[in-house]
Design a protein around this motif. Structure first.
Motif, short mmCIF file in Angstrom:
data_model
loop_
_atom_site.label_atom_id
_atom_site.label_comp_id
_atom_site.label_asym_id
_atom_site.label_seq_id
_atom_site.Cartn_x
_atom_site.Cartn_y
_atom_site.Cartn_z
N LYS A 209 38.85 56.41 44.37
CA LYS A 209 39.18 55.74 43.48
C LYS A 209 40.52 55.04 43.50
N ALA A 210 41.04 55.18 44.54
CA ALA A 210 42.11 54.43 45.06
C ALA A 210 41.68 53.04 45.78
N VAL A 211 41.52 52.06 44.81
CA VAL A 211 40.89 50.76 45.50
C VAL A 211 41.89 49.85 45.00
N GLY A 212 41.91 48.57 45.68
CA GLY A 212 42.34 47.63 45.30
C GLY A 212 41.76 46.46 45.48
N LEU A 213 42.33 45.01 45.04
CA LEU A 213 41.50 43.86 44.96
C LEU A 213 42.04 42.89 45.29
N THR A 214 41.29 41.92 46.14
CA THR A 214 41.84 40.65 46.65
C THR A 214 41.16 39.39 46.08
N TYR A 215 41.98 38.57 45.37
CA TYR A 215 41.30 37.26 44.84
C TYR A 215 41.36 36.11 45.75
N THR A 216 40.19 35.60 45.92
CA THR A 216 40.43 34.49 47.28
C THR A 216 39.86 33.30 46.49
N PRO A 217 40.48 32.19 46.34
CA PRO A 217 40.03 30.97 45.84
C PRO A 217 39.09 30.30 46.95
N ASP A 218 38.17 29.58 46.15
CA ASP A 218 37.15 28.71 47.09
C ASP A 218 37.87 27.61 48.04
N PRO A 219 37.60 27.93 49.53
CA PRO A 219 38.45 27.19 50.44
C PRO A 219 38.10 25.92 50.56
N ASN A 220 36.98 25.16 49.68
CA ASN A 220 36.51 23.95 49.69
C ASN A 220 37.45 23.18 48.62
N THR A 221 38.06 23.88 47.53
CA THR A 221 38.68 23.25 46.58
C THR A 221 40.14 23.58 46.59
N VAL A 222 40.80 24.22 47.47
CA VAL A 222 42.09 24.41 47.48
C VAL A 222 42.76 24.11 48.90
N SER A 223 43.70 23.09 48.35
CA SER A 223 44.66 22.72 49.65
C SER A 223 45.14 24.01 50.48
N GLY A 224 44.98 23.87 51.69
CA GLY A 224 45.76 24.66 52.79
C GLY A 224 44.78 25.86 53.06
N MET A 225 43.55 25.84 52.43
CA MET A 225 42.53 26.86 52.78
C MET A 225 41.39 26.27 53.54
#
Length: 93
Positions: A70-86
């Protein structure tokens, strides 16, 4: 919710889908370290479109698919096609 009188936006499952965010869960167990992209469509079907999608809301509902921890974490990643620098030059659009 408000902080200092200003409203604070809270993510919902549908909001993550609409923003084309990718949500990845990762296991904190040092012997496992499994990670997996989560299917937001399945989460939406299970919880509801307007369900809160902040880490504090979702983590208690998750467990590692490999070790069951149950020791889990989350990473939220924006859409690379809409976020500058991605990877996309949004200024050229």
């Amino acid at each position: 919710m408000a902080i200092g009188g200003a409203p604070v936006a809270r993510w919902t499952v549908q909001g993550l889908i609409d923003a084309r965010m990718q949500l990845t869960a990762f296991c904190h167990n040092s012997r496992c370290h499994h990670n997996q992209a989560l299917d937001l469509g399945k989460i939406k079907a299970k919880l509801r479109p307007d369900a809160p999608a902040m880490a504090d809301d979702l983590i208690p509902k998750l467990k590692c698919a490999r070790c069951g921890g149950k020791a889990v974490g989350l990473t939220y990643t924006p859409d690379p096609n809409t976020v500058s620098g991605m990877g996309a030059d949004v200024a050229k659009r």
